[in-house]
Design an enzyme around this catalytic site. Structure first.
Site, PDB file in Angstrom:
ATOM      1  N   CYS A  41      -5.123   8.149   8.817  1.00 41.66           N
ATOM      2  CA  CYS A  41      -5.347   7.607  10.155  1.00 41.66           C
ATOM      3  C   CYS A  41      -5.030   8.657  11.215  1.00 41.66           C
ATOM      4  O   CYS A  41      -4.048   9.396  11.095  1.00 41.66           O
ATOM      5  CB  CYS A  41      -4.447   6.393  10.388  1.00 41.66           C
ATOM      6  N   LYS A  95       0.833  -1.220   0.000  1.00 45.58           N
ATOM      7  CA  LYS A  95       0.000   0.000   0.000  1.00 45.58           C
ATOM      8  C   LYS A  95       0.864   1.266   0.000  1.00 45.58           C
ATOM      9  O   LYS A  95       0.665   2.157  -0.811  1.00 45.58           O
ATOM     10  CB  LYS A  95      -0.894   0.000   1.245  1.00 45.58           C
ATOM     11  N   ASN A  96       1.829   1.319   0.915  1.00 45.10           N
ATOM     12  CA  ASN A  96       2.542   2.586   1.071  1.00 45.10           C
ATOM     13  C   ASN A  96       3.526   2.865  -0.070  1.00 45.10           C
ATOM     14  O   ASN A  96       3.967   3.999  -0.240  1.00 45.10           O
ATOM     15  CB  ASN A  96       3.218   2.653   2.438  1.00 45.10           C
ATOM     16  N   ASP A 112       3.698   0.228  12.163  1.00 38.88           N
ATOM     17  CA  ASP A 112       2.481  -0.281  11.507  1.00 38.88           C
ATOM     18  C   ASP A 112       2.194  -1.737  11.865  1.00 38.88           C
ATOM     19  O   ASP A 112       1.184  -2.295  11.425  1.00 38.88           O
ATOM     20  CB  ASP A 112       2.585  -0.117   9.978  1.00 38.88           C
ATOM     21  N   ARG A 138      -8.993   0.443   3.593  1.00 40.32           N
ATOM     22  CA  ARG A 138      -8.022   1.370   3.002  1.00 40.32           C
ATOM     23  C   ARG A 138      -6.714   0.654   2.684  1.00 40.32           C
ATOM     24  O   ARG A 138      -5.981   1.069   1.779  1.00 40.32           O
ATOM     25  CB  ARG A 138      -7.730   2.522   3.981  1.00 40.32           C
ATOM     26  N   ARG A 197       0.225  15.055  12.912  1.00 39.18           N
ATOM     27  CA  ARG A 197       0.939  14.587  11.717  1.00 39.18           C
ATOM     28  C   ARG A 197       1.403  15.805  10.909  1.00 39.18           C
ATOM     29  O   ARG A 197       0.862  16.121   9.839  1.00 39.18           O
ATOM     30  CB  ARG A 197       0.043  13.659  10.878  1.00 39.18           C
TER      31      ARG A 197
HETATM   32  C1  EPZ Z   1       4.070   6.765   6.626  1.00 46.33           C
HETATM   33  O1  EPZ Z   1       3.375   7.881   7.163  1.00 46.33           O
HETATM   34  C2  EPZ Z   1       3.046   5.678   6.434  1.00 46.33           C
HETATM   35  N1  EPZ Z   1       2.015   6.177   5.523  1.00 46.33           N
HETATM   36  C3  EPZ Z   1       2.456   5.284   7.777  1.00 46.33           C
HETATM   37  O2  EPZ Z   1       1.639   4.169   7.514  1.00 46.33           O
HETATM   38  C4  EPZ Z   1       3.566   4.869   8.742  1.00 46.33           C
HETATM   39  O3  EPZ Z   1       3.017   4.668  10.024  1.00 46.33           O
HETATM   40  C5  EPZ Z   1       4.638   5.963   8.819  1.00 46.33           C
HETATM   41  O4  EPZ Z   1       5.098   6.310   7.494  1.00 46.33           O
HETATM   42  C6  EPZ Z   1       5.852   5.552   9.648  1.00 46.33           C
HETATM   43  O5  EPZ Z   1       6.423   4.401   9.104  1.00 46.33           O
HETATM   44  C7  EPZ Z   1       2.255   6.170   4.222  1.00 46.33           C
HETATM   45  O6  EPZ Z   1       3.308   5.775   3.730  1.00 46.33           O
HETATM   46  C8  EPZ Z   1       1.155   6.652   3.339  1.00 46.33           C
HETATM   47  P1  EPZ Z   1       6.379   9.879   8.656  1.00 46.33           P
HETATM   48  P2  EPZ Z   1       4.045   9.305   7.126  1.00 46.33           P
HETATM   49  O7  EPZ Z   1       6.450  11.144   7.885  1.00 46.33           O
HETATM   50  O8  EPZ Z   1       4.872   9.442   5.921  1.00 46.33           O
HETATM   51  C9  EPZ Z   1       6.896  13.169  12.132  1.00 46.33           C
HETATM   52  C10 EPZ Z   1      -0.185   2.707   7.876  1.00 46.33           C
HETATM   53  O9  EPZ Z   1      -0.809   2.158   8.805  1.00 46.33           O
HETATM   54  N2  EPZ Z   1       6.903  14.150  11.041  1.00 46.33           N
HETATM   55  O10 EPZ Z   1       7.452   8.876   8.468  1.00 46.33           O
HETATM   56  O11 EPZ Z   1       2.965  10.313   7.362  1.00 46.33           O
HETATM   57  C11 EPZ Z   1       5.539  12.493  12.318  1.00 46.33           C
HETATM   58  O12 EPZ Z   1       4.674  13.275  13.136  1.00 46.33           O
HETATM   59  C12 EPZ Z   1       0.376   4.071   8.098  1.00 46.33           C
HETATM   60  O13 EPZ Z   1      -0.025   2.212   6.750  1.00 46.33           O
HETATM   61  C13 EPZ Z   1       7.192  15.467  11.330  1.00 46.33           C
HETATM   62  O14 EPZ Z   1       7.407  15.861  12.491  1.00 46.33           O
HETATM   63  O15 EPZ Z   1       4.956   9.205   8.420  1.00 46.33           O
HETATM   64  C14 EPZ Z   1       5.934  11.165  12.927  1.00 46.33           C
HETATM   65  O16 EPZ Z   1       6.122  11.317  14.295  1.00 46.33           O
HETATM   66  C15 EPZ Z   1      -0.273   4.988   8.968  1.00 46.33           C
HETATM   67  N3  EPZ Z   1       7.226  16.361  10.282  1.00 46.33           N
HETATM   68  C16 EPZ Z   1       7.287  10.849  12.280  1.00 46.33           C
HETATM   69  O17 EPZ Z   1       7.762  12.102  11.775  1.00 46.33           O
HETATM   70  C17 EPZ Z   1       6.999  15.999   8.991  1.00 46.33           C
HETATM   71  O18 EPZ Z   1       7.058  16.866   8.104  1.00 46.33           O
HETATM   72  C18 EPZ Z   1       7.260   9.858  11.134  1.00 46.33           C
HETATM   73  O19 EPZ Z   1       6.272  10.248  10.188  1.00 46.33           O
HETATM   74  C19 EPZ Z   1       6.715  14.647   8.722  1.00 46.33           C
HETATM   75  C20 EPZ Z   1       6.672  13.736   9.760  1.00 46.33           C
END
Ligand code: EPZ
Length: 419
Positions: free
Chosen positions: A117, A22-23, A306, A398, A122
């Protein structure tokens, strides 16, 4: 309203084939906007986030033909607008990848604030920082993000936090920029490598994906006329691995990349499961009650957030007391309230939860609070004695293709009904 009715306990046994990730898929689809041509994408998971991504691309002017339920051909030669539909883009998270792609292709894009989610705050500050470093002006307001750039110029960007989304988005924006972009402290997840492989297949010049320094040498254009197959879903594979453990089952998990599953394999072995590695498949079994373990979720190659809720089910049923420390999201223990309704003994506070293992769970009506929480509740319902009703299936749909059919093929007594 749809719900799943599960009657347990059932030890899951048999074979399951894993779909495309998915991702990766939800990033590769917007990445096709960088191509002024036609390409085919195979091994696409048929899930609602993919269908939504396709709808958004069509609204932008792409022509999509479904070759079968897991393959599309997409023609992005006639992209006609820079305004992505706000109602659709605000429905899920990965719509933010339209920003990077369209900024690169078109120099201007507006999308709705991404949804997805509810796992706590986020922020997207690292995405914006990346776009601005490349020369774009980004405005956030009225529920939208608007980005504009006369031209994008390669530069060095240090990510303050390891972010999957920001790493991919900046990579997308940099593909057609002038000069070389370096992303430092990049995320290393398998789907990042997959998006880079897709773009390189189409003519991009991206090096180092899978390490924490990614270099993108800007190219003039990407060509189409290529077929790409999405990488198998590490998280779907891990979900079935943990389902085998929690139900004391024996599952052959086919079409996975076992290297991507090392952190999960190690923890399963630690809690008493057996994992046999055949390279592109894994057999996971657990004959007795799992034993306690402590888990901390981390960016790849650490234990994935995840799979934290699915592991939480196994630890709810383990002998002894376990601690899970959630290292990525502020609020990913909402599912524990549902497991408590089933007899689990869990105390969650902030980013830490303590699981005092019980020897059985009992069926109850439960609500998925997000995608992986939903998968965890299906595992819990299969392991529990009696009948479990799982609600809020839109979260599960989803990210998992035919989840109840896959569980049913492994012996689960599960059906979807419309109330
Ligand atoms: C991706 O989300 C995945 N979603 C998530 O999958 C997954 O949990 C996550 O990566 C972590 O592995 C998709 O790929 C569509 P991040 P993403 O940016 O990209 C902080 C699932 O169940 N952050 O790696 O949104 C954030 O708050 C899901 O499939 C900032 O502070 O996650 C978090 O604490 C849900 N500023 C950490 O970084 C930013 O600009 C990691 O988030 C971006 C992120």
């Amino acid at each position: 309203m749809e719900k799943l009715i599960i009657t347990g306990p059932t030890p899951l046994k048999g074979e399951v084939t894993i779909n495309g990730a998915k991702n990766a898929a939800v990033a590769i689809l917007p990445a096709t906007l960088l191509i002024d041509g036609i390409c085919t994408i195979d091994n696409l998971p048929n899930i609602s986030d993919v269908q939504l991504s396709c709808k958004i691309l069509e609204k932008l002017g792409a022509k999509i033909t479904w070759n079968n339920k897991n393959s599309i051909t997409i023609d992005t030669r006639n992209i006609t607008t820079y305004k992505a539909p706000l109602d659709l883009t605000s429905k899920f998270r990965a719509s933010y990848y339209i920003l990077g792609s369209m900024l690169s292709r078109n120099g201007e894009i507006e999308v709705g604030m991404p949804g997805g989610c509810k796992l706590g705050a986020r922020p997207i500050d690292q995405h914006i920082k990346g776009f601005e470093s490349l020369g774009a002006k980004v405005t956030v307001g009225n529920g939208t993000i608007y980005a504009k750039a006369k031209k994008l110029t390669g530069t060095s960007i240090y990510m303050d936090i390891v972010s999957v989304g920001a790493t991919i988005n900046v990579m997308l924006a940099a593909v057609l920029a002038n000069g070389t972009t370096t992303i430092e402290n990049a995320a290393k997840e398998p789907h990042i490598v997959d998006v880079a492989n897709f773009l390189n297949t189409m003519g991009a010049d991206i090096r180092g994906a899978g390490t924490d320094v990614i270099k993108i040498n800007g190219v003039k254009k990407l060509h189409g006329n290529t077929t790409y197959s999405v990488v198998p879903d590490q998280i779907e594979a891990g979900t079935f691995m943990l389902a085998a453990v929690a139900t004391k089952g024996d599952i052959l998990i086919k079409n996975c990349i076992t290297k991507h599953l090392e952190s999960i394999t190690a923890k399963i072995v630690e809690i008493g499961g057996t994992v046999e590695d055949y390279g592109d498949s894994l057999r996971v079994s657990c004959k007795k009650r799992p034993t306690k373990a402590n888990i901390k979720t981390l960016p790849y190659p650490g234990f994935p957030t995840d799979l934290q809720p699915q592991m939480g089910v196994a630890l709810s049923l383990a002998e002894g007391t376990s601690i899970i420390n959630e290292g990525i999201w502020e609020s990913r223990f909402q599912y524990t309230e549902e497991l408590i309704k089933m007899g689990a003994k869990i105390t969650a506070h902030g980013k830490t939860a303590i699981f005092e293992g019980v020897d059985k769970l009992s069926g109850a009506p439960v609500y998925s609070t997000d995608l992986r929480a939903g998968a965890a509740l299906i595992i819990a319902g299969t392991a529990a004695t009696g009948t479990t009703e799982v609600y809020n299936l839109e979260h599960i749909d989803r990210g998992y293709e035919n989840i109840e059919e896959k569980f049913r093929n492994l012996g689960a007594k599960i059906e979807r009904v419309n109330e």
